[in-house]
Scaffold this motif. Structure first.
Motif, PDB file in Angstrom:
ATOM      1  N   GLU A 154       0.832  -1.301   0.010  1.00 29.51           N
ATOM      2  CA  GLU A 154      -0.025  -0.015  -0.077  1.00 29.51           C
ATOM      3  C   GLU A 154       0.788   1.236  -0.015  1.00 29.51           C
ATOM      4  O   GLU A 154       0.712   2.055  -0.504  1.00 29.51           O
ATOM      5  CB  GLU A 154      -0.878  -0.205   1.251  1.00 29.51           C
ATOM      6  CG  GLU A 154      -2.057  -1.135   1.097  1.00 29.51           C
ATOM      7  CD  GLU A 154      -2.835  -0.874   2.429  1.00 29.51           C
ATOM      8  OE1 GLU A 154      -2.268  -0.795   3.436  1.00 29.51           O
ATOM      9  OE2 GLU A 154      -4.191  -1.311   2.291  1.00 29.51           O
ATOM     10  N   GLU A 155       1.998   1.256   0.799  1.00 32.23           N
ATOM     11  CA  GLU A 155       2.612   2.586   0.997  1.00 32.23           C
ATOM     12  C   GLU A 155       3.537   2.677  -0.292  1.00 32.23           C
ATOM     13  O   GLU A 155       3.803   3.913  -0.656  1.00 32.23           O
ATOM     14  CB  GLU A 155       3.656   2.195   2.294  1.00 32.23           C
ATOM     15  CG  GLU A 155       2.940   2.398   3.529  1.00 32.23           C
ATOM     16  CD  GLU A 155       2.279   3.970   3.857  1.00 32.23           C
ATOM     17  OE1 GLU A 155       3.026   4.905   3.432  1.00 32.23           O
ATOM     18  OE2 GLU A 155       1.290   3.877   4.337  1.00 32.23           O
ATOM     19  N   SER A 156       3.982   1.576  -0.771  1.00 26.66           N
ATOM     20  CA  SER A 156       4.959   1.790  -2.324  1.00 26.66           C
ATOM     21  C   SER A 156       4.130   2.058  -3.358  1.00 26.66           C
ATOM     22  O   SER A 156       4.792   2.324  -4.467  1.00 26.66           O
ATOM     23  CB  SER A 156       5.861   0.592  -2.150  1.00 26.66           C
ATOM     24  OG  SER A 156       4.939  -0.743  -2.501  1.00 26.66           O
ATOM     25  N   GLY A 157       2.793   1.543  -3.554  1.00 29.92           N
ATOM     26  CA  GLY A 157       2.061   1.666  -4.609  1.00 29.92           C
ATOM     27  C   GLY A 157       2.397   0.428  -5.605  1.00 29.92           C
ATOM     28  O   GLY A 157       2.118   0.909  -6.770  1.00 29.92           O
ATOM     29  N   LYS A 158       3.186  -0.344  -5.326  1.00 25.80           N
ATOM     30  CA  LYS A 158       3.715  -1.523  -5.853  1.00 25.80           C
ATOM     31  C   LYS A 158       2.903  -2.807  -5.886  1.00 25.80           C
ATOM     32  O   LYS A 158       2.178  -3.143  -5.033  1.00 25.80           O
ATOM     33  CB  LYS A 158       5.190  -1.699  -5.965  1.00 25.80           C
ATOM     34  CG  LYS A 158       6.132  -0.642  -5.498  1.00 25.80           C
ATOM     35  CD  LYS A 158       6.227  -0.179  -7.401  1.00 25.80           C
ATOM     36  CE  LYS A 158       7.245   1.232  -7.427  1.00 25.80           C
ATOM     37  NZ  LYS A 158       8.681   1.154  -6.816  1.00 25.80           N
ATOM     38  N   ILE A 159       3.247  -3.521  -6.735  1.00 25.66           N
ATOM     39  CA  ILE A 159       2.673  -5.253  -6.923  1.00 25.66           C
ATOM     40  C   ILE A 159       3.850  -6.069  -6.832  1.00 25.66           C
ATOM     41  O   ILE A 159       4.828  -5.874  -7.357  1.00 25.66           O
ATOM     42  CB  ILE A 159       1.639  -5.436  -7.790  1.00 25.66           C
ATOM     43  CG1 ILE A 159       2.016  -5.274  -9.172  1.00 25.66           C
ATOM     44  CG2 ILE A 159       0.389  -4.391  -7.755  1.00 25.66           C
ATOM     45  CD1 ILE A 159       1.385  -5.482 -10.278  1.00 25.66           C
ATOM     46  N   GLY A 160       3.765  -7.174  -6.196  1.00 32.26           N
ATOM     47  CA  GLY A 160       4.561  -7.939  -6.256  1.00 32.26           C
ATOM     48  C   GLY A 160       4.441  -9.166  -7.550  1.00 32.26           C
ATOM     49  O   GLY A 160       3.413  -9.624  -7.802  1.00 32.26           O
ATOM     50  N   VAL A 161       5.398  -9.637  -8.259  1.00 30.51           N
ATOM     51  CA  VAL A 161       5.480 -10.692  -9.209  1.00 30.51           C
ATOM     52  C   VAL A 161       5.977 -11.910  -8.637  1.00 30.51           C
ATOM     53  O   VAL A 161       7.281 -11.974  -8.007  1.00 30.51           O
ATOM     54  CB  VAL A 161       6.410 -10.201 -10.447  1.00 30.51           C
ATOM     55  CG1 VAL A 161       6.348 -11.047 -11.557  1.00 30.51           C
ATOM     56  CG2 VAL A 161       5.815  -9.016 -10.860  1.00 30.51           C
ATOM     57  N   ALA A 162       5.372 -12.866  -8.827  1.00 30.95           N
ATOM     58  CA  ALA A 162       5.834 -14.383  -8.214  1.00 30.95           C
ATOM     59  C   ALA A 162       5.367 -15.389  -9.239  1.00 30.95           C
ATOM     60  O   ALA A 162       4.751 -15.259 -10.255  1.00 30.95           O
ATOM     61  CB  ALA A 162       5.180 -14.534  -6.842  1.00 30.95           C
ATOM     62  N   LYS A 163       6.018 -16.653  -8.909  1.00 29.18           N
ATOM     63  CA  LYS A 163       5.561 -17.841  -9.424  1.00 29.18           C
ATOM     64  C   LYS A 163       4.974 -18.918  -8.604  1.00 29.18           C
ATOM     65  O   LYS A 163       5.271 -18.804  -7.529  1.00 29.18           O
ATOM     66  CB  LYS A 163       6.757 -18.523 -10.319  1.00 29.18           C
ATOM     67  CG  LYS A 163       7.407 -18.095 -11.422  1.00 29.18           C
ATOM     68  CD  LYS A 163       8.453 -18.669 -11.951  1.00 29.18           C
ATOM     69  CE  LYS A 163       8.883 -17.908 -13.407  1.00 29.18           C
ATOM     70  NZ  LYS A 163      10.023 -18.793 -13.964  1.00 29.18           N
ATOM     71  N   ILE A 164       4.068 -19.506  -9.053  1.00 28.31           N
ATOM     72  CA  ILE A 164       3.365 -20.676  -8.189  1.00 28.31           C
ATOM     73  C   ILE A 164       2.982 -21.825  -9.018  1.00 28.31           C
ATOM     74  O   ILE A 164       2.710 -21.611 -10.218  1.00 28.31           O
ATOM     75  CB  ILE A 164       2.134 -20.085  -7.565  1.00 28.31           C
ATOM     76  CG1 ILE A 164       1.399 -20.953  -6.454  1.00 28.31           C
ATOM     77  CG2 ILE A 164       1.151 -19.621  -8.545  1.00 28.31           C
ATOM     78  CD1 ILE A 164       0.409 -20.379  -5.691  1.00 28.31           C
ATOM     79  N   ILE A 165       2.869 -23.069  -8.562  1.00 21.75           N
ATOM     80  CA  ILE A 165       2.428 -24.171  -8.938  1.00 21.75           C
ATOM     81  C   ILE A 165       0.950 -24.424  -8.787  1.00 21.75           C
ATOM     82  O   ILE A 165       0.772 -24.601  -7.451  1.00 21.75           O
ATOM     83  CB  ILE A 165       3.314 -25.213  -8.641  1.00 21.75           C
ATOM     84  CG1 ILE A 165       4.533 -25.157  -9.163  1.00 21.75           C
ATOM     85  CG2 ILE A 165       2.544 -26.629  -9.317  1.00 21.75           C
ATOM     86  CD1 ILE A 165       4.931 -25.456 -10.888  1.00 21.75           C
ATOM     87  N   ILE A 166      -0.163 -24.220  -9.757  1.00 21.44           N
ATOM     88  CA  ILE A 166      -1.302 -24.633  -9.206  1.00 21.44           C
ATOM     89  C   ILE A 166      -2.000 -25.634 -10.310  1.00 21.44           C
ATOM     90  O   ILE A 166      -1.867 -25.415 -11.428  1.00 21.44           O
ATOM     91  CB  ILE A 166      -2.382 -23.187  -9.379  1.00 21.44           C
ATOM     92  CG1 ILE A 166      -1.920 -22.261  -8.123  1.00 21.44           C
ATOM     93  CG2 ILE A 166      -3.937 -23.636  -9.180  1.00 21.44           C
ATOM     94  CD1 ILE A 166      -2.458 -21.155  -8.379  1.00 21.44           C
ATOM     95  N   ARG A 167      -2.363 -26.728  -9.719  1.00 21.63           N
ATOM     96  CA  ARG A 167      -3.148 -27.928 -10.665  1.00 21.63           C
ATOM     97  C   ARG A 167      -2.068 -28.368 -11.738  1.00 21.63           C
ATOM     98  O   ARG A 167      -2.213 -28.265 -12.890  1.00 21.63           O
ATOM     99  CB  ARG A 167      -4.225 -27.440 -11.331  1.00 21.63           C
ATOM    100  CG  ARG A 167      -5.444 -27.014 -10.442  1.00 21.63           C
ATOM    101  CD  ARG A 167      -6.945 -26.785 -10.995  1.00 21.63           C
ATOM    102  NE  ARG A 167      -7.684 -26.517 -10.055  1.00 21.63           N
ATOM    103  CZ  ARG A 167      -8.013 -25.052  -9.670  1.00 21.63           C
ATOM    104  NH1 ARG A 167      -7.415 -24.190 -10.124  1.00 21.63           N
ATOM    105  NH2 ARG A 167      -8.928 -24.687  -8.753  1.00 21.63           N
ATOM    106  N   SER A 168      -0.936 -28.626 -11.130  1.00 15.13           N
ATOM    107  CA  SER A 168       0.180 -29.205 -12.041  1.00 15.13           C
ATOM    108  C   SER A 168       0.675 -28.145 -13.090  1.00 15.13           C
ATOM    109  O   SER A 168       1.491 -28.639 -14.022  1.00 15.13           O
ATOM    110  CB  SER A 168      -0.079 -30.454 -12.824  1.00 15.13           C
ATOM    111  OG  SER A 168      -0.636 -31.454 -11.690  1.00 15.13           O
ATOM    112  N   LYS A 169       0.653 -26.819 -13.208  1.00 10.37           N
ATOM    113  CA  LYS A 169       0.762 -25.745 -14.021  1.00 10.37           C
ATOM    114  C   LYS A 169       1.424 -24.712 -13.451  1.00 10.37           C
ATOM    115  O   LYS A 169       1.251 -24.143 -12.351  1.00 10.37           O
ATOM    116  CB  LYS A 169      -0.143 -25.285 -14.866  1.00 10.37           C
ATOM    117  CG  LYS A 169       0.201 -24.257 -15.827  1.00 10.37           C
ATOM    118  CD  LYS A 169      -1.187 -23.974 -16.562  1.00 10.37           C
ATOM    119  CE  LYS A 169      -0.834 -23.108 -17.827  1.00 10.37           C
ATOM    120  NZ  LYS A 169       0.073 -21.899 -17.609  1.00 10.37           N
ATOM    121  N   GLU A 170       2.807 -24.583 -13.771  1.00  9.27           N
ATOM    122  CA  GLU A 170       3.647 -23.291 -13.407  1.00  9.27           C
ATOM    123  C   GLU A 170       2.828 -22.089 -13.669  1.00  9.27           C
ATOM    124  O   GLU A 170       2.714 -21.929 -14.985  1.00  9.27           O
ATOM    125  CB  GLU A 170       4.865 -23.281 -13.714  1.00  9.27           C
ATOM    126  CG  GLU A 170       5.642 -22.076 -12.879  1.00  9.27           C
ATOM    127  CD  GLU A 170       7.400 -22.352 -13.236  1.00  9.27           C
ATOM    128  OE1 GLU A 170       8.033 -22.350 -12.159  1.00  9.27           O
ATOM    129  OE2 GLU A 170       7.612 -22.446 -14.339  1.00  9.27           O
TER     130      GLU A 170
END
Length: 284
Positions: free
Chosen positions: A131-147
């Protein structure tokens, strides 16, 4: 709210145990296909056209078609191992960017992020930092066998994870047919178009939009339910199996016992013994 994924998310050395919950739901009205003659729902079978017979799930394996009619068969254990190796990793925020830098064409599906046991303080810290930075994070995740590539942002005091497409999943815009080249437009026409845009410009209020087709379809269905447009199907009862219910199970067990009871032994008739030949002559 149903949990669709459970793990942790980290940024730097901060680790947050989390749960993901689907943020949206599909409200399409599902219509069944039934037989016009007897109104029985239509079922679909898995049939092998090569063998011309129905196949069970146990007879099906997964494969990748690398060329026409050429396949690489993938063992289920190999796929599970790959899946396990990746799912064991925590979700790590690898970059922070501005939301406006990501075109909406990349966005796919949204999930609410809830802190798991003991994660409330770190959850609040990440929320405040975003909220303070006005930024969003970029990440990776495995959901239902798909990255998946994903972004983490704040939505109404709740962290939200939105899966986004990888660049190679977005088709090349140059392949879109019949797109006219840029050309000069008539000034008066442009001014009129801009005037129309100004007249229709407002603040986005999602509550004022609704699915009019779905509403009309449900009204039609309710109207027909109260009339004479309904049909009732008597489903064919399946043969009794060991897993149907307790009554069927007991019947099957009793029938099995009755069948295996020893029948009373029946005496075999002895073959008639040959009678001694009667002498034609009497003893003197």
């Amino acid at each position: 709210m149903h949990t669709v994924w459970k793990g942790s998310i980290s940024f730097g050395l901060v680790n947050i145990p989390i749960k993901l919950h689907a943020a949206t739901e599909n409200k399409d009205i599902k219509l069944r296909q039934i037989h016009k003659e007897c109104h029985t729902p239509i079922s679909y079978q898995k049939v092998c056209p090569g063998c011309d017979k129905e196949v069970t799930n146990e007879e099906i394996v997964k494969a990748y078609e690398y060329a026409k009619n050429k396949f690489v068969i993938l063992d289920e254990e190999e796929l599970e191992k790959l899946k396990k190796e990746n799912e064991d990793k925590a979700v790590e925020i690898i970059d922070f960017v501005k939301l406006e830098e990501i075109d909406p064409i990349y966005f796919e599906r949204s999930y609410f992020i809830a802190p798991d046991n003991g994660g409330g303080k770190a959850y609040s810290l990440l929320r405040s930092a975003l909220e303070e930075s006005g930024k969003i994070g970029v990440a990776k995740i495995i959901i239902r066998s798909k990255e998946q590539l994903a972004i983490v942002r704040v939505y109404k005091d709740t962290l939200v994870m939105e899966t986004i497409h990888f660049p190679d999943e977005v088709r090349n815009v140059q392949e879109v047919p019949n797109v006219p080249a840029k050309q000069e437009v008539v000034k008066k026409e442009l001014e009129t178009a801009l005037m129309l845009v100004d007249q229709l410009t407002t603040t986005f209020e999602p509550e004022k939009y609704s699915d009019e087709y779905r509403t009309a379809l449900m009204e039609l269905i309710e109207e027909k339910k109260s009339g004479e447009s309904t049909v009732t199907v008597t489903e064919k009862q399946p043969a009794a199996t060991s897993g149907s219910n307790v009554t069927d199970l007991m019947s099957a067990l009793q029938a099995s016992l009755d069948k295996t009871k020893k029948k009373p032994a029946t005496r075999k008739k002895k073959a008639p013994t040959a009678k001694p030949a009667i002498s034609a002559r009497k003893n003197a």
